[in-house]
Design an enzyme around this catalytic site. Structure first.
Site, PDB file in Angstrom:
ATOM      1  N   ASP A  47      88.466  55.951  -4.402  1.00 59.14           N
ATOM      2  CA  ASP A  47      87.894  57.297  -4.495  1.00 59.14           C
ATOM      3  C   ASP A  47      88.259  58.015  -5.799  1.00 59.14           C
ATOM      4  O   ASP A  47      87.704  59.054  -6.091  1.00 59.14           O
ATOM      5  CB  ASP A  47      88.339  58.157  -3.312  1.00 59.14           C
ATOM      6  CG  ASP A  47      89.844  58.248  -3.220  1.00 59.14           C
ATOM      7  OD1 ASP A  47      90.522  57.714  -4.117  1.00 59.14           O
ATOM      8  OD2 ASP A  47      90.348  58.838  -2.254  1.00 59.14           O
ATOM      9  N   ARG A 273      90.522  65.273  -1.408  1.00 60.90           N
ATOM     10  CA  ARG A 273      89.200  64.706  -1.658  1.00 60.90           C
ATOM     11  C   ARG A 273      88.100  65.710  -1.349  1.00 60.90           C
ATOM     12  O   ARG A 273      88.352  66.818  -0.913  1.00 60.90           O
ATOM     13  CB  ARG A 273      89.008  63.463  -0.801  1.00 60.90           C
ATOM     14  CG  ARG A 273      90.022  62.396  -1.086  1.00 60.90           C
ATOM     15  CD  ARG A 273      89.726  61.164  -0.306  1.00 60.90           C
ATOM     16  NE  ARG A 273      88.289  60.876  -0.325  1.00 60.90           N
ATOM     17  CZ  ARG A 273      87.743  59.861   0.289  1.00 60.90           C
ATOM     18  NH1 ARG A 273      88.496  59.032   0.961  1.00 60.90           N
ATOM     19  NH2 ARG A 273      86.441  59.675   0.240  1.00 60.90           N
ATOM     20  N   TYR A 281      98.352  58.014   1.120  1.00 49.77           N
ATOM     21  CA  TYR A 281      98.892  56.672   0.897  1.00 49.77           C
ATOM     22  C   TYR A 281     100.299  56.694   1.472  1.00 49.77           C
ATOM     23  O   TYR A 281     101.161  57.438   0.993  1.00 49.77           O
ATOM     24  CB  TYR A 281      98.951  56.345  -0.585  1.00 49.77           C
ATOM     25  CG  TYR A 281      97.603  56.022  -1.187  1.00 49.77           C
ATOM     26  CD1 TYR A 281      96.958  54.835  -0.872  1.00 49.77           C
ATOM     27  CD2 TYR A 281      96.981  56.891  -2.080  1.00 49.77           C
ATOM     28  CE1 TYR A 281      95.718  54.529  -1.424  1.00 49.77           C
ATOM     29  CE2 TYR A 281      95.748  56.585  -2.628  1.00 49.77           C
ATOM     30  CZ  TYR A 281      95.122  55.401  -2.292  1.00 49.77           C
ATOM     31  OH  TYR A 281      93.900  55.102  -2.841  1.00 49.77           O
ATOM     32  N   PRO A 356      96.488  50.424  -5.383  1.00 54.56           N
ATOM     33  CA  PRO A 356      95.423  51.405  -5.617  1.00 54.56           C
ATOM     34  C   PRO A 356      95.912  52.827  -5.898  1.00 54.56           C
ATOM     35  O   PRO A 356      95.104  53.684  -6.218  1.00 54.56           O
ATOM     36  CB  PRO A 356      94.637  51.371  -4.302  1.00 54.56           C
ATOM     37  CG  PRO A 356      95.549  50.829  -3.288  1.00 54.56           C
ATOM     38  CD  PRO A 356      96.664  50.120  -3.965  1.00 54.56           C
TER      39      PRO A 356
HETATM   40  P1  FAD Z   1      84.713  45.069  -4.759  1.00 57.86           P
HETATM   41  O1  FAD Z   1      84.523  46.517  -4.615  1.00 57.86           O
HETATM   42  O2  FAD Z   1      85.685  44.395  -3.862  1.00 57.86           O
HETATM   43  O3  FAD Z   1      83.295  44.428  -4.605  1.00 57.86           O
HETATM   44  C1  FAD Z   1      83.129  43.047  -4.447  1.00 57.86           C
HETATM   45  C2  FAD Z   1      81.781  42.815  -3.810  1.00 57.86           C
HETATM   46  O4  FAD Z   1      81.531  41.417  -3.806  1.00 57.86           O
HETATM   47  C3  FAD Z   1      81.761  43.276  -2.359  1.00 57.86           C
HETATM   48  O5  FAD Z   1      80.621  44.029  -2.126  1.00 57.86           O
HETATM   49  C4  FAD Z   1      81.761  41.966  -1.573  1.00 57.86           C
HETATM   50  O6  FAD Z   1      81.049  42.065  -0.355  1.00 57.86           O
HETATM   51  C5  FAD Z   1      81.082  41.024  -2.534  1.00 57.86           C
HETATM   52  N1  FAD Z   1      81.499  39.624  -2.368  1.00 57.86           N
HETATM   53  C6  FAD Z   1      82.735  39.146  -2.223  1.00 57.86           C
HETATM   54  N2  FAD Z   1      82.713  37.810  -2.147  1.00 57.86           N
HETATM   55  C7  FAD Z   1      81.417  37.447  -2.231  1.00 57.86           C
HETATM   56  C8  FAD Z   1      80.769  36.209  -2.207  1.00 57.86           C
HETATM   57  N3  FAD Z   1      81.441  35.054  -2.097  1.00 57.86           N
HETATM   58  N4  FAD Z   1      79.422  36.191  -2.304  1.00 57.86           N
HETATM   59  C9  FAD Z   1      78.706  37.338  -2.413  1.00 57.86           C
HETATM   60  N5  FAD Z   1      79.294  38.550  -2.439  1.00 57.86           N
HETATM   61  C10 FAD Z   1      80.637  38.591  -2.370  1.00 57.86           C
HETATM   62  N6  FAD Z   1      91.076  51.263  -4.557  1.00 57.86           N
HETATM   63  C11 FAD Z   1      91.623  52.476  -4.710  1.00 57.86           C
HETATM   64  O7  FAD Z   1      91.652  52.973  -5.840  1.00 57.86           O
HETATM   65  N7  FAD Z   1      92.109  53.168  -3.637  1.00 57.86           N
HETATM   66  C12 FAD Z   1      92.098  52.612  -2.374  1.00 57.86           C
HETATM   67  O8  FAD Z   1      92.595  53.219  -1.417  1.00 57.86           O
HETATM   68  C13 FAD Z   1      91.533  51.355  -2.184  1.00 57.86           C
HETATM   69  N8  FAD Z   1      91.487  50.792  -0.963  1.00 57.86           N
HETATM   70  C14 FAD Z   1      90.878  49.576  -0.818  1.00 57.86           C
HETATM   71  C15 FAD Z   1      90.782  49.026   0.435  1.00 57.86           C
HETATM   72  C16 FAD Z   1      90.137  47.812   0.649  1.00 57.86           C
HETATM   73  C17 FAD Z   1      90.027  47.245   2.006  1.00 57.86           C
HETATM   74  C18 FAD Z   1      89.572  47.127  -0.471  1.00 57.86           C
HETATM   75  C19 FAD Z   1      88.833  45.820  -0.289  1.00 57.86           C
HETATM   76  C20 FAD Z   1      89.695  47.685  -1.730  1.00 57.86           C
HETATM   77  C21 FAD Z   1      90.349  48.902  -1.921  1.00 57.86           C
HETATM   78  N9  FAD Z   1      90.477  49.474  -3.174  1.00 57.86           N
HETATM   79  C22 FAD Z   1      91.016  50.695  -3.319  1.00 57.86           C
HETATM   80  C23 FAD Z   1      90.089  48.746  -4.367  1.00 57.86           C
HETATM   81  C24 FAD Z   1      88.771  49.165  -4.930  1.00 57.86           C
HETATM   82  O9  FAD Z   1      87.845  49.329  -3.904  1.00 57.86           O
HETATM   83  C25 FAD Z   1      88.404  48.060  -5.889  1.00 57.86           C
HETATM   84  O10 FAD Z   1      89.358  48.037  -6.944  1.00 57.86           O
HETATM   85  C26 FAD Z   1      87.053  48.228  -6.488  1.00 57.86           C
HETATM   86  O11 FAD Z   1      86.099  48.345  -5.492  1.00 57.86           O
HETATM   87  C27 FAD Z   1      86.792  47.000  -7.348  1.00 57.86           C
HETATM   88  O12 FAD Z   1      85.447  46.836  -7.544  1.00 57.86           O
HETATM   89  P2  FAD Z   1      84.831  45.385  -7.639  1.00 57.86           P
HETATM   90  O13 FAD Z   1      83.374  45.619  -7.786  1.00 57.86           O
HETATM   91  O14 FAD Z   1      85.521  44.598  -8.666  1.00 57.86           O
HETATM   92  O15 FAD Z   1      85.157  44.672  -6.251  1.00 57.86           O
END
Ligand code: FAD
Length: 674
Positions: A47, A273, A281, A356
């Site tokens: 967020d 927020r 946290y 995070p």
């Molecule tokens: P992600 O947001 O993880 O996106 C990855 C995408 O790829 C997802 O949509 C997933 O469905 C898709 N995917 C994965 N594997 C495959 C596959 N094999 N084939 C097709 N699609 C696939 N950050 C904070 O700052 N504060 C928080 O409190 C926080 N809490 C979090 C809680 C959880 C449960 C998670 C998972 C993440 C959290 N984060 C938090 C981290 C933050 O959400 C990520 O750092 C950020 O979203 C990273 O973006 P990204 O696009 O690299 O990865």
């Protein structure tokens, strides 16, 4: 089996995948975007939005809307136990260091950011998220990797059946509150079991995509990472933290401030927020009250609330509305490589993981692909040679290493217990914590990113930029291996603009449009449309000698052999590859636009003269004086020239006569056009 050819296949539609697609959509690149989820996220995850992220979103024209909708965080308050273990407010500091950006840190739910990015992508292209699709095999024809015309990567993707994809939005335990644990790093990677379940269903079919490039934006359990044999290097700690998104009912006085709380019962961070929500946290004890290792399946919103209540006591805390909760284990790890053959790339959580709490995950992930997207598009469109792509790894690996180094220190301090007194060496001294927090905030803002010399960053080793960088403040030793990349063939002249650091993003001050007196922040002129920019600080145009220098520059720029003509397709508008902007320092009313060389305000058969290219450092009627020359450290009489990348980073600085150097700079990686 179906077959299809695309320029780019993006795996994963989280913040990094969507940010990548904004560039690909804007620049007309044929793209497919798949995600294993069956629909968008609607709760939880990140967020926090940092200053640099707002600048990026603003360059796409959506920053102001998000800024308005987000909750702004202006101050951080520190709470610590006194000698009798009573919680007291020990200090407060500004959240975002004043002056570093037009924007400050703010919070808005990740799903809303994704909505804005999707809308933008839809505005420019027909790229849409293909939900419920997952890759199951990848092959690269390495022999053809350097051939621009080839589609050397084949990926077979499988359409998932609904039962294969686990729990929709993570609703478990019979509760109506979405639980993020099923996707958190406390649970095992379920990629293989999802694929196995889909394969077992005869209704599931496959398709082969032949792609020029593949980008794995598939999060912390990245499948793409495994295919290119990249391993995450670093540490995984035993610290467990919970996240609770609630509308708090409390008598704690600072609930709408960002707070860092160290109490005798553990640590907690409060993040206010949007929509009355507050994110907590909460440190979760790794052992139970009777000293047994914690059973992680016992963590839920009630146990998290109880921990929060103990940390905050004697203040009371409860809630009626909980939007989401999760728990995760802190680790700081960076991928051993960011690409294979500069054809398959990793970005975001797929290639770096960290805690995070510093609000970095979503931000740095988007910054990764903001860096990669325009480079991919330029290479695919035949504007640049493939050598440009190597700068992605060198630049973003450097940042990932700095990030986990910062996060390592930050998390350890946050997860440790507060010191009892000066002799308590194992405890965390509140002053050390505040100091790290303050310095870390500059890093966390994203504005302190400082790329080292490479093909497109012509740093000046002899002169340092005269700016306060976080490196001066917070000497971050790199973890892991340094990354080699092709060096720049020349050096810029940093002394001509001491506060426009080569390698960092262009800082922003107000200038006025010469043609209508409207004030603009300089960054507002640098929209994310894929063009390189040359900013001519033309100096005092009332001085005949200086005016002659400016005219001579215009003549050289307009000659048929100049980079402007060489690298711009004949059929395209003259500002479609490079945009030349002027900022002069003579009084606005003393200069007539049409008295300046035409190349600086090009003429178009359909629209006439371009009134949006010449600006002046002068006082405005309603918004004061930007003092741009002074703030940029540029001589107001003689000026200089600055080359900016499409992502607003400073590549090179030179004199008005240094056009041959600039020609050589672009010649090292750009391709001549017909
Ligand atoms: P992600 O947001 O993880 O996106 C990855 C995408 O790829 C997802 O949509 C997933 O469905 C898709 N995917 C994965 N594997 C495959 C596959 N094999 N084939 C097709 N699609 C696939 N950050 C904070 O700052 N504060 C928080 O409190 C926080 N809490 C979090 C809680 C959880 C449960 C998670 C998972 C993440 C959290 N984060 C938090 C981290 C933050 O959400 C990520 O750092 C950020 O979203 C990273 O973006 P990204 O696009 O690299 O990865």
């Amino acid at each position: 089996m179906e077959h299809c050819k695309v320029d780019v296949l993006v795996i994963g539609a989280g913040p990094s995948g969507l940010m990548l697609c904004t560039w690909l959509a804007r620049l007309g690149i044929k793209t497919r975007l798949i995600d294993k989820r069956h629909n968008r996220i609607n709760s939880g995850q990140a967020d926090g939005l940092q200053s640099r992220t707002f600048e990026i979103l603003d360059s796409m024209g959506i920053g102001q809307d998000i800024w308005r909708e987000a909750n702004h965080m202006l101050e951080i308050r520190f709470w610590n136990p006194d000698k009798d273990n009573r919680l007291y407010r020990s200090d407060m500091i500004v959240d975002t260091m004043p002056g570093i950006s037009r924007f400050q840190q703010a919070t808005l739910h990740q799903a809303r950011i994704e909505d804005y990015l999707l809308k933008y992508i839809g505005q420019y292209s027909d790229i849409a998220v293909e939900y419920g699709k997952m890759p199951e095999s990848l092959h690269i024809d390495a022999e053809n990797a350097e051939n621009d015309e080839e589609f050397p990567i084949s990926v077979t993707i499988r359409q998932l059946t609904s039962e294969a994809n686990g729990i929709p939005n993570g609703i478990t335990n019979g509760s109506h509150i979405p639980n993020g644990i099923f996707r958190s790093n406390l649970t095992a990677d379920n990629t293989d079991s999802i694929l196995a379940a889909a394969k077992a269903n005869v209704a599931s079919h496959t398709e082969t995509i032949h792609a020029k490039y593949v980008v794995g934006c598939d999060g912390a359990h990245s499948w793409t990472r495994r295919q290119i044999e990249c391993v995450l290097e670093g540490e995984q700690t035993d610290f467990i933290w919970g996240v609770l998104d609630i509308v708090p009912i409390t008598d704690f006085p600072d609930i709408r401030y960002r707070c860092a709380i160290h109490s005798a019962s553990g640590s907690m961070m409060i993040i206010p927020r949007e929509n009355k929500y507050v994110r907590l946290y909460i440190q979760v004890s790794e052992v139970t009250e009777d000293g047994q290792p914690l059973d992680r399946s016992m963590i839920n919103q009630d146990t998290l609330l109880r921990s929060a209540q103990m940390i905050l006591a004697p203040y009371e805390l409860t809630y009626k509305h909980c939007h989401w909760w999760t728990a995760y284990r802190i680790g700081q790890r960076v991928g051993s490589k960011f690409s294979a053959h500069d054809r398959i790339f990793l970005a975001g959580d797929a290639v770096h993981t960290h805690s995070p709490k510093a609000g970095q995950g979503m931000n740095i992930s988007m910054h990764d692909t903001y860096n990669l997207g325009w480079k991919l598009a330029h290479v695919i469109k035949g504007q640049s040679s493939r050598s440009l792509l190597a700068t992605y790894t060198s630049e973003r690996r450097q940042i990932a290493q700095e990030l986990i180094n910062f996060d390592h220190r930050f998390s350890q301090l946050f997860s440790g217990r507060p010191s009892k007194d000066l002799l308590d060496e194992e405890g965390i001294d509140p002053r050390t914590f505040k100091d790290v927090f303050e310095k870390g905030n500059l890093f966390a803002s994203g504005t302190a990113v400082d790329y080292t010399t490479n093909l497109i960053v012509a740093k000046d080793p002899e002169h340092q930029a005269d700016v306060l960088t976080y490196k001066q403040n917070y000497k971050a030793p790199f973890l892991g291996r340094p990354v080699e990349s092709i060096p720049c063939i020349l050096t810029g002249k940093q002394y001509l603009a001491r506060r426009i650091p080569i390698g960092m993003r262009m800082p922003s001050y107000k200038v006025l449009n010469q043609s209508d007196a409207r004030p603009w922040h300089l960054q507002e002129l640098l929209s994310a449309n894929g063009t390189w920019r040359v900013i001519v600080f033309a100096g005092d145009l009332l001085d005949p000698a200086q005016f002659a220098r400016y005219v001579a520059l215009g003549k050289s720029l307009d000659s048929s052999g100049s980079f402007l003509h060489k690298y711009t397709p004949k059929s395209a508008p003259i500002d479609s590859v490079f945009e030349v902007l002027t900022v002069h320092s003579a009084p606005r009313a003393s200069i007539e636009l049409l008295s300046l060389p035409a190349v600086f305000h090009p003429y178009n058969e359909e629209y006439g003269w371009d009134y949006s290219k010449v600006f002046v450092d002068d006082i405005s009627y309603h918004e004061g004086h930007g003092h741009a020359y002074e703030n940029y450290g540029v001589d107001h009489r003689t000026g200089c020239m600055v080359a900016l990348r499409p992502d607003q980073y400073v590549s090179w600085i030179g004199e008005l006569e240094d056009l041959p150097d600039l020609e050589r700079f672009f010649g090292a990686f750009m391709k001549a056009q017909r």
